[in-house]
Design an enzyme around this catalytic site. Structure first.
Site, PDB file in Angstrom:
ATOM      1  N   GLU A 147     -39.692  35.045   3.076  1.00  0.00           N
ATOM      2  CA  GLU A 147     -40.637  36.149   3.256  1.00  0.00           C
ATOM      3  C   GLU A 147     -40.313  37.331   2.338  1.00  0.00           C
ATOM      4  OE1 GLU A 147     -43.269  35.617   4.795  1.00  0.00           O
ATOM      5  OE2 GLU A 147     -42.654  33.766   5.781  1.00  0.00           O
TER       6      GLU A 147
ATOM      7  N   HIS B 207     -41.728  36.964  -1.077  1.00  0.00           N
ATOM      8  CA  HIS B 207     -43.141  37.337  -1.182  1.00  0.00           C
ATOM      9  C   HIS B 207     -43.272  38.819  -1.534  1.00  0.00           C
ATOM     10  CE1 HIS B 207     -45.108  33.672  -0.043  1.00  0.00           C
ATOM     11  NE2 HIS B 207     -44.624  33.639   1.183  1.00  0.00           N
TER      12      HIS B 207
ATOM     13  N   GLU C  24     -46.664  29.979  -1.752  1.00  0.00           N
ATOM     14  CA  GLU C  24     -45.730  29.446  -0.761  1.00  0.00           C
ATOM     15  C   GLU C  24     -44.661  28.586  -1.422  1.00  0.00           C
ATOM     16  OE1 GLU C  24     -45.484  30.325   2.333  1.00  0.00           O
ATOM     17  OE2 GLU C  24     -47.231  31.631   2.143  1.00  0.00           O
TER      18      GLU C  24
END
Length: 304
Positions: free
Chosen positions: A146, A149, A220
């Site tokens: 995460e 990202h 992803e």
């Protein structure tokens, strides 16, 4: 692009740039279509401008709040979630990246997501289900995913590019709420204004939807790669993904539906991937993700 120790991904940079450009082009066409439908008047131009600026402003500044609300999550302090903050602190130091806010959702769905308009205004959220189902090392690998990202700024791109879909969605809803009523004009060939709005909205939403899904699947894979190389343990992330995907099949349907609003941001979608066409999926298949992590594991194990 990333300014941290997370590996850079030129493929991601190219796709983000292309997505922003194409969505921006579609957005301009959408606003011009609204102006045309409304009669090409000064009032129509002002209304179209207000819509474009207003919704962009709202999406830019409140996207993180909307995502947290959709997951019924809240920001937690180091005193409230010390172990979670220690993990995030360690990873941010390892990656030499800005620490985002940390949030927690009481959802039983094992998942995590990152959102925000920039690294300085971002948030990383984990659910109760994730913390209960995974080992600490697996939770850390998920957090690394995460955080990548945020570092890659793809959450920013998803926020900006998502404006087009929001406006198109509002146009479609305006038709539904009006019951299809509305007078036609010369610009729409006598077609009721609301119906014209509906047709334009459907086309624009479909184009934006596909562009966002293509980027979402690639980002992803890029986040998996970045997390695996940062932690040096791709097998741990693979284990976490396998556990989360397996747990999804045991989560009650109502809980999955409640969590599906943040699917495009989540680590694993809160809907069984077999139930949707891959083209429409926000995430690549588990098999593809595991194969990539296996390759990374083999690369890391080779002698230098």
């Amino acid at each position: 692009m990333a300014t941290s120790r997370f590996i850079k991904d030129r493929g991601l940079s190219f796709r983000m740039g292309l997505t922003v450009f194409l969505n921006g082009l579609i957005y301009v066409v959408l606003i011009l279509a609204i102006w045309w439908i409304l009669g090409r008047s000064a009032a129509g131009a002002i209304l179209a401008l207000l819509i474009s600026v207003g919704i962009f402003f709202f999406q830019w500044y409140f996207s993180d709040s909307i995502a947290l609300k959709s997951m019924r999550a809240r920001v937690v302090t180091p005193e409230e979630a010390p172990e979670l903050h220690v993990m995030v602190d360690r990873l941010c130091q390892l990656a030499d990246s800005t620490k985002p806010r940390v949030a927690y959702s009481d959802s039983p769905v094992p998942n995590a997501f990152a959102t925000g308009r920039s690294p300085d205004h971002s948030v990383v959220c984990v659910t109760r289900g994730l913390l209960e189902q995974l080992e600490p090392a697996e939770v850390e690998s998920v957090l690394a995913h995460e955080l990548s990202h945020v570092a890659h700024r793809d959450v920013t791109v998803m926020t900006v590019a998502g404006v087009t879909g929001v406006v198109a969605g509002l146009m479609m809803r305006s038709f539904l709420y009006s019951g299809g009523r509305g007078r036609g004009n010369s610009n729409t060939g006598g077609i009721p204004i609301q119906l014209a709005m509906m047709l334009v909205g459907v086309v624009v939403y479909a184009l934006s939807f596909v562009l966002m899904r293509v980027l979402s699947r690639y980002r992803e894979l890029a986040a998996d790669r970045a997390a695996a190389y940062l932690t040096g343990s791709p097998s741990t992330l693979a284990s976490a993904l396998t556990k989360i995907s397996g747990e999804m099949g045991r989560i009650p349907a109502q809980d999955l539906r409640a969590a599906s609003g943040a699917n495009h941001l989540a680590l694993v979608p809160a809907i069984n991937g077999r139930d949707v066409v891959q083209l429409l999926s926000t995430h690549p298949s588990l098999e593809k993700r595991l194969a990539q992590l296996q390759q990374i594991s083999e690369d890391l194990s080779r002698p230098m």
